[in-house]
Scaffold this motif. Structure first.
Motif, mmCIF file in Angstrom:
data_model
loop_
_atom_site.group_PDB
_atom_site.id
_atom_site.type_symbol
_atom_site.label_atom_id
_atom_site.label_comp_id
_atom_site.label_asym_id
_atom_site.label_seq_id
_atom_site.Cartn_x
_atom_site.Cartn_y
_atom_site.Cartn_z
ATOM 1 N N ARG A 1 0.744 -1.406 0.211
ATOM 2 C CA ARG A 1 0.002 -0.133 -0.104
ATOM 3 C C ARG A 1 0.737 1.350 -0.205
ATOM 4 N NH1 ARG A 1 -4.141 -0.848 4.779
ATOM 5 N NH2 ARG A 1 -2.905 -2.459 5.055
ATOM 6 N N ASP A 2 2.211 1.135 0.384
ATOM 7 C CA ASP A 2 2.934 2.640 0.129
ATOM 8 C C ASP A 2 3.789 2.469 -0.898
ATOM 9 O OD1 ASP A 2 4.762 0.817 0.953
ATOM 10 O OD2 ASP A 2 5.198 1.553 2.910
ATOM 11 N N SER A 3 4.291 3.610 -1.137
ATOM 12 C CA SER A 3 5.156 3.545 -2.515
ATOM 13 C C SER A 3 6.466 2.938 -2.435
ATOM 14 C CB SER A 3 5.701 5.292 -2.667
ATOM 15 O OG SER A 3 6.227 5.712 -1.546
ATOM 16 N N GLU A 4 6.878 2.669 -1.154
ATOM 17 C CA GLU A 4 8.047 1.651 -0.745
ATOM 18 C C GLU A 4 7.954 0.388 -1.321
ATOM 19 O OE1 GLU A 4 10.888 -0.001 2.848
ATOM 20 O OE2 GLU A 4 10.212 2.029 2.925
ATOM 21 N N GLY A 5 6.690 -0.174 -1.050
ATOM 22 C CA GLY A 5 6.378 -1.386 -1.353
ATOM 23 C C GLY A 5 6.148 -1.541 -2.637
ATOM 24 N N VAL A 6 5.531 -0.837 -3.362
ATOM 25 C CA VAL A 6 5.355 -0.823 -5.014
ATOM 26 C C VAL A 6 6.670 -0.634 -5.539
ATOM 27 C CG1 VAL A 6 4.358 0.531 -6.855
ATOM 28 C CG2 VAL A 6 2.818 0.484 -4.733
ATOM 29 N N GLU A 7 7.497 0.332 -5.087
ATOM 30 C CA GLU A 7 8.825 0.406 -5.923
ATOM 31 C C GLU A 7 9.502 -0.898 -5.439
ATOM 32 O OE1 GLU A 7 12.787 2.791 -4.946
ATOM 33 O OE2 GLU A 7 11.017 3.764 -4.579
ATOM 34 N N ARG A 8 9.471 -1.525 -4.352
ATOM 35 C CA ARG A 8 10.131 -2.918 -4.246
ATOM 36 C C ARG A 8 9.681 -3.759 -5.123
ATOM 37 N NH1 ARG A 8 8.675 -4.631 0.939
ATOM 38 N NH2 ARG A 8 9.171 -2.707 1.570
#
Length: 109
Positions: A20-27
């Motif tokens: 749900r956060d941009s860090e998770g999507v980027e990973r």
């Protein structure tokens, strides 16, 4: 490579991971880029293997010596919820937002 809301939703249910956060999507996007490198490998004329240890005819197994056991009752005392002698597992370990909420998040990241 962009990841759609539907794909994120599906992956969260399969992997029980929160994107749900941009860090998770980027990973996730970095993992996809890394895996995409496999498409560059030339496998022409390479026969598929049955096992990754195909060159070993005999896979050696160790003896399975049981040294502890008969502790079902004690283990089930740790269960938040149980049915008969089984743990009841939740469908996921994270609360997943509704699809409409995900769409808003992805547009802002």
């Amino acid at each position: 490579q962009e990841v759609s809301v539907e794909v994120l939703d599906h992956l969260e249910h399969l992997a029980l991971v929160d994107f749900r956060d941009s860090e998770g999507v980027e990973r996730l996007q970095k993992a996809i880029q890394f895996a995409d490198q496999l498409h560059e490998v030339n496998t022409d004329g390479v026969e598929p293997m049955d096992l990754v240890l195909e060159d070993r005819w005999c896979l050696y197994l160790r003896e399975d010596d049981v040294t502890e056991g008969n502790c079902t009752k004690e283990l089930l005392e740790n269960a938040r919820e149980k049915v008969e002698e089984y743990f009841v597992a939740p469908p996921g370990n994270i609360p997943l937002p509704k699809l409409e909420e995900r769409d808003t998040f992805l547009q802002s990241s």
